[in-house]
Write a protein that holds these residues in place. Structure first.
Motif, short mmCIF file in Angstrom:
data_model
loop_
_atom_site.label_atom_id
_atom_site.label_comp_id
_atom_site.label_asym_id
_atom_site.label_seq_id
_atom_site.Cartn_x
_atom_site.Cartn_y
_atom_site.Cartn_z
N ILE A 160 -31.73 -27.09 105.51
CA ILE A 160 -32.53 -28.15 105.12
C ILE A 160 -33.41 -28.81 106.10
O ILE A 160 -32.93 -29.23 107.00
N GLU A 161 -34.52 -29.20 105.54
CA GLU A 161 -35.23 -30.11 106.12
C GLU A 161 -35.98 -31.01 105.24
O GLU A 161 -36.48 -30.42 104.06
N VAL A 162 -36.41 -32.24 105.37
CA VAL A 162 -37.14 -33.24 104.60
C VAL A 162 -38.01 -34.05 105.56
O VAL A 162 -37.79 -34.54 106.58
N GLU A 163 -39.16 -34.33 104.69
CA GLU A 163 -40.30 -34.83 105.35
C GLU A 163 -40.43 -35.90 104.26
O GLU A 163 -40.27 -36.03 103.09
N ALA A 164 -41.37 -37.30 104.64
CA ALA A 164 -41.61 -38.45 103.66
C ALA A 164 -42.91 -38.75 103.97
O ALA A 164 -43.39 -38.77 105.25
N ILE A 165 -43.23 -39.53 103.09
CA ILE A 165 -44.62 -40.51 103.11
C ILE A 165 -44.15 -41.84 102.42
O ILE A 165 -43.68 -41.76 101.54
N ALA A 166 -44.59 -42.81 103.18
CA ALA A 166 -44.18 -44.13 102.77
C ALA A 166 -45.46 -45.02 103.01
O ALA A 166 -46.40 -44.76 103.67
N VAL A 167 -45.45 -46.10 102.30
CA VAL A 167 -46.66 -46.96 102.18
C VAL A 167 -46.00 -48.46 102.38
O VAL A 167 -45.06 -48.89 101.60
N ILE A 168 -46.32 -48.91 103.66
CA ILE A 168 -46.02 -50.39 103.79
C ILE A 168 -47.10 -51.51 104.14
O ILE A 168 -48.29 -51.15 104.09
#
Length: 130
Positions: free
Chosen positions: A122-130
């Motif tokens: 498994i591999e997981v990437e993310a995008i967040a807005v702060i």
């Protein structure tokens, strides 16, 4: 920062994610694909998706924190699974819930032939807005 998660009435309601994320904020955070590795870069849980998923999401949580972001500010996840089978969804969801709780950002779950390391599931990437 606010994230409004929506599931339009004319689309089926998913259990693990939202169809639409509308984010309002001042900074975008892009987290590279996190892997099931410990602090020394050693793979954890060879052959065990549940162990690898927990480590991967824990690493993702640490990367978010380093950027000053919280899990509830994530708008999108990319989840890559080696040899994807439908029953993997429940395993990934359990690990994901440990970090995100009831927050359900948009996502994509993609089955792949292999990842960076042969033992990696498994591999997981993310995008967040702060």
């Amino acid at each position: 920062m606010t994230v409004d998660l929506l599931n339009p009435d004319d689309l089926p309601t998913p259990t693990m994610y939202s169809h639409v994320a509308i984010a309002t904020g001042t900074k975008l955070v892009f987290i590279a694909g996190q892997e099931p590795e410990d602090l020394q870069g050693e793979l954890v849980g060879p052959g065990d998706l549940a162990v690898q998923a927990r480590q991967t999401f824990a690493n993702l949580s640490r990367a978010l924190a380093a950027a000053g972001a919280r899990p509830d500010q994530v708008t999108r996840l990319g989840i890559y699974l080696v040899g994807y089978l439908r029953e993997h969804q429940a395993i990934v969801q359990a690990a994901r819930y440990e970090v995100f709780g009831d927050h359900k950002p948009t996502d994509v779950m993609i089955g792949v032939a292999a990842l960076a390391r042969p033992e990696q599931l498994i591999e997981v990437e993310a995008i967040a807005v702060i």
